[in-house]
Motif scaffolding. Structure first.
Motif, PDB file in Angstrom:
ATOM      1  N   ALA A   1       0.834  -1.206   0.000  1.00 54.29           N
ATOM      2  CA  ALA A   1       0.000   0.000   0.000  1.00 54.29           C
ATOM      3  C   ALA A   1       0.868   1.256   0.000  1.00 54.29           C
ATOM      4  CB  ALA A   1      -0.924  -0.009   1.213  1.00 54.29           C
ATOM      5  N   PHE A   2       1.898   1.282   0.858  1.00 52.79           N
ATOM      6  CA  PHE A   2       2.776   2.455   0.898  1.00 52.79           C
ATOM      7  C   PHE A   2       3.557   2.588  -0.410  1.00 52.79           C
ATOM      8  CE2 PHE A   2       2.670   1.694   5.679  1.00 52.79           C
ATOM      9  CZ  PHE A   2       1.705   2.666   5.884  1.00 52.79           C
ATOM     10  N   ASP A   3       3.915   1.458  -1.020  1.00 54.12           N
ATOM     11  CA  ASP A   3       4.598   1.512  -2.314  1.00 54.12           C
ATOM     12  C   ASP A   3       3.707   2.165  -3.365  1.00 54.12           C
ATOM     13  OD1 ASP A   3       6.879   0.299  -1.372  1.00 54.12           O
ATOM     14  OD2 ASP A   3       6.369  -1.704  -2.142  1.00 54.12           O
ATOM     15  N   ILE A   4       2.414   1.833  -3.362  1.00 55.63           N
ATOM     16  CA  ILE A   4       1.486   2.400  -4.350  1.00 55.63           C
ATOM     17  C   ILE A   4       1.394   3.916  -4.180  1.00 55.63           C
ATOM     18  CG2 ILE A   4      -0.951   2.497  -5.019  1.00 55.63           C
ATOM     19  CD1 ILE A   4      -1.047  -0.539  -4.254  1.00 55.63           C
ATOM     20  N   VAL A   5       1.280   4.376  -2.928  1.00 49.98           N
ATOM     21  CA  VAL A   5       1.218   5.826  -2.694  1.00 49.98           C
ATOM     22  C   VAL A   5       2.515   6.480  -3.154  1.00 49.98           C
ATOM     23  CG1 VAL A   5       0.877   7.649  -0.993  1.00 49.98           C
ATOM     24  CG2 VAL A   5      -0.338   5.483  -0.740  1.00 49.98           C
ATOM     25  N   ALA A   6       3.631   5.858  -2.823  1.00 45.46           N
ATOM     26  CA  ALA A   6       4.929   6.424  -3.210  1.00 45.46           C
ATOM     27  C   ALA A   6       5.072   6.486  -4.732  1.00 45.46           C
ATOM     28  CB  ALA A   6       6.053   5.595  -2.601  1.00 45.46           C
ATOM     29  N   GLU A   7       4.610   5.446  -5.415  1.00 49.76           N
ATOM     30  CA  GLU A   7       4.683   5.443  -6.882  1.00 49.76           C
ATOM     31  C   GLU A   7       3.972   6.659  -7.463  1.00 49.76           C
ATOM     32  OE1 GLU A   7       2.889   1.806  -8.105  1.00 49.76           O
ATOM     33  OE2 GLU A   7       4.414   0.543  -7.151  1.00 49.76           O
TER      34      GLU A   7
END
Length: 759
Positions: free
Chosen positions: A142-148
């Motif tokens: 989830a945090f990776d998606i926001v960061a992307e």
């Protein structure tokens, strides 16, 4: 045992209408409280949970921001507070299996009531682009998606970081720090939609954008004016304070377009008298036309000026600026125009004046009925003029009292959740954390919606709340949200904003106020600031609804580490482990929070400094309290039209719908009703029980329609109507906002009523 949530949406097309109530609370409130609490929590959990609400060693109610008294009752909660707690502490759960069974297209067709009744969210959920089902996702992914999405933006200003008033001080401080380290001041919050007008008016006139009274001031007042507010539903514990003030000799004037049961008579369920006769609260009810308050207070000010000895000349000379210009404008006030603007009788205004002149100490309270008009800021400035004339700011028993809605909405602003931060705050942030925060102003709520609509914002991140349902111009807002690349909601429960998404969407489930927060250094507490500037601790007592939940501070800290990188020198990991380290930083950045950890350890917390109240010092541009002299404004109605105010039912808190009744107004089993004065209804040939479409009219010529509302003949002010939000937010144009504050003008919407196809 708690009951199961409803399988299908209740039918709401035939609301039942009975006689309105003339008193609030009492035995019916106890019955409704226990029934709703039992439905959500069961018997044992209800007892354990409600006895911790608003206690010094317990948790702060996630409902309204009304302060707690020093000496607290064992049941220091109201009916609607108990409903808020029950909804959060519910035993019902929304699991990945629920999302597998319900596509987003199905959720989008459901009512807000049905969505909220399903229970607590248990897992992070992800809606991939092109999909119609949320699917479980790990926190790391989830945090990776926001960061992307954030790192793909061409500018940090293409991201919007919204905050709800439930967010704690610690989470809010971390959240604004992350957004500003990213490089944006796009920090809209729910205050933009409610008390922004109050903050704008008070900052200019007295130098502090908050109320100037404490609970003891209400108890010491001679006269309390409650304008544009329905405390019986929206801030029920305020009724106890008014009851105590009345016992001490105060008189109460209520100024409102609708009679409200809570201001007529309060049956305090915690006293023998309350369970029988109760206490009459209002001494004078002024049934004012919507938006006429500025005209009323302008005329009062003229009459005070014309009364020998009525002005506190020593205070005016020593502590104010702009008196002559104000006095010239006030003396031009006209009786005929005022009576037309207000709909009041001359004898009622004269009686109000006598009560004012007989009172040494006056408090004026207000809420959304004053803050959501085009002319709200000058309206509130005129109230400040009224208080300044007789020295009623900066002495015991007197002052301004804007009554905030959500439990920490004032604290979030104090922590820096503001799209237009003060330079001094940014300077302090820069000194403490060693980076240059952005100085350009960001988007408030209305500007954020425009930016999303126009493709200028691509990521929307919400720390709590139900942005889609809370915002104006529903069709425009929903279309704007759907243009985003990513929408993210940190939530405890399901709401409509989860069904109106960007190309991709995330739901991040978080701990509630009622739950224990265990981090690496041990059990944590958070802090909140109430409507009167008192800061105190909140400690959850229940086990979390799911082992997969993260606290709001933990979510912000982990997201910041992922987006800003390990080389960022803010100790995010330390902040997540121990919230006391966050409070140490707040103490060095935010004035009034010095020695924060030690002071908040005191049971009941501490009061923030307030220069006008504490010292009669006014930190304005002139160094004094400022009289103002704006032209008098009030809504003008075309022939055959009504002025609509949006409001809450008694089974509602903001956009959270607890049930389908509005007990005090006599409405049952439905929310699509419009309250219309019987004389207006007869003139418009609208029978009680007929069905109409509400169609708003504004200068852009766009037709905004809310169909299928049952007409209820109701004693509203002439020319005025009322209906519940969020169902009527569709009628409020995005660009119809208050001057200066940019708050949506939801309390003065010109509408025509057309026979409905459902009639």
């Amino acid at each position: 045992m708690a009951t199961k949530p409803p399988q299908g949406d209740p039918v709401q097309d035939a609301p039942k209408v009975a006689e309105r109530k003339r008193a609030a609370a009492g035995l019916p409130a106890i019955g409704h409280t226990l029934r709703m609490a039992h439905q959500q929590m069961g018997v044992k959990r209800t007892a354990l949970t409600l006895l911790s609400v608003n206690q010094k060693d317990g948790f702060d109610c996630p409902g309204c921001a009304w302060p707690e008294p020093e000496h607290r009752h064992k049941a220091e909660f109201c009916e609607n507070g108990a409903k808020a707690v029950a909804e959060e502490a519910t035993l019902r759960r929304v699991t990945p299996e629920f999302f597998a069974a319900h596509p987003v297209s199905d959720l989008a067709r459901r009512s807000g009531y049905w969505l909220g009744q399903q229970g607590r969210l248990t897992h992070p959920m992800y809606l991939p682009e092109g999909a119609d089902h949320y699917e479980p996702v790990s926190w790391e992914r989830a945090f990776d998606i926001v960061a992307e999405e954030l790192t793909a933006l061409s500018s940090p200003d293409e991201a919007v970081f919204y905050t709800s008033g439930r967010t704690s001080n610690e989470a809010a401080f971390l959240y604004q720090l992350f957004a500003r380290k990213l490089g944006t001041n796009n920090l809209p919050d729910c205050s933009n939609m409610c008390h922004e007008s109050s903050g704008s008016a008070l900052s200019e006139t007295i130098g502090v954008g908050k109320g100037s009274v404490l609970l003891d001031d209400l108890y010491q007042a001679d006269l309390i004016v409650v304008a544009g507010q329905n405390p019986g539903t929206n801030h029920p514990r305020m009724l106890s304070a008014l009851e105590k003030a009345k016992a001490n000799g105060a008189r109460v004037v209520s100024v409102n377009p609708l009679p409200e049961a809570g201001l007529e008579r309060f049956k305090n369920p915690q006293t023998p008298k309350g369970l029988t006769a109760g206490t009459t609260l209002t001494d004078l009810f002024l049934q004012i036309r919507i938006g006429g308050d500025q005209a009323l207070f302008r005329l009062l000010n003229k009459l005070i000026l014309d009364t020998p000895g009525a002005v506190d000349e020593e205070f005016v000379r020593g502590h104010t600026h702009g008196f002559e210009q104000f006095a010239e404008a006030a003396r031009a006030a006209d009786w005929d125009e005022t009576l037309a603007a207000t709909g009041l009788a001359r004898e009622d205004v004269e009686r109000f004046l006598r009560m004012v002149l007989d009172s040494e100490r006056i408090v004026v309270c207000w809420a959304m009925g004053l803050t959501q008009h085009k002319h709200s800021v000058p309206m509130i400035r005129e109230i400040v003029n009224f208080l300044l004339l007789r020295g009623n700011i900066g002495r015991p028993g007197a002052g301004v009292c804007p009554v905030r809605g959500h439990s920490n909405v004032q604290g979030d602003r104090t922590m820096g959740i503001f799209e237009r931060p003060a330079p001094a705050f940014l300077d302090a942030l820069e000194r403490e954390f060693g980076f240059a925060p952005p100085r350009e102003h960001g988007h408030d709520v209305v500007r954020a919606i425009r930016a999303l609509r126009d493709g200028e914002a691509k990521v929307f991140f919400a720390m709590g709340g139900n942005f889609v349902s809370a915002s104006p111009d529903t069709e425009v807002t929903e279309a704007a949200m759907r243009r985003a690349r990513l929408t993210v909601h940190v939530s405890t429960k399901l709401n409509r904003s989860h069904a109106v998404t960007g190309a991709r969407a995330l739901i991040l489930p978080t701990l509630g106020r009622t739950e224990r927060d265990l981090q690496a250094s041990g059990e944590q507490f958070v802090t909140v600031e109430d409507s009167m500037g008192m800061v105190h601790a909140s400690r959850g007592r229940l086990e979390p609804a799911s082992p997969h939940l993260l606290s709001e501070p933990a979510i912000v800290c982990r997201l910041a580490r992922r987006v800003l990188g390990t080389e960022d020198d803010v100790p995010w990991e330390e902040f997540e482990k121990d919230y006391a380290t966050v409070r140490d930083r707040i103490a060095r950045v935010v004035p009034g929070f010095e020695d924060f950890n030690a002071r908040v350890a005191h049971p009941g917390g501490f009061a923030l400094p307030h220069a006008p109240r504490d010292e009669r010092r006014f930190p304005t541009a002139t160094g004094k309290a400022n009289f103002t002299a704006a032209p008098v404004e009030y809504p003008r109605l075309p022939e055959g039209r009504l002025l609509l105010q949006t409001l809450r039912s008694h089974d509602q808190y903001n956009t959270t719908i607890y049930g389908l009744d509005d007990r005090y107004r006599g409405i049952r089993n439905g929310r699509r009703v419009v309250l219309v004065n019987p004389d207006d209804a007869r003139a418009l040939k609208l029978a009680d029980g007929s069905y109409v479409d509400l169609v708003s009219e504004w200068k852009d010529g766009v037709e905004r329609r809310a169909p299928g509302f049952r007409v209820v003949h109701y004693p509203t002010a002439r020319g005025c109507a009322a209906a519940y939000y969020p169902e009527t937010n569709v009628l409020v144009p995005l660009d119809a906002t208050a001057d200066v504050s940019n708050t949506p003008a939801s309390k003065s919407v010109v509408v025509r009523l057309e026979q409905s196809a459902t009639d």
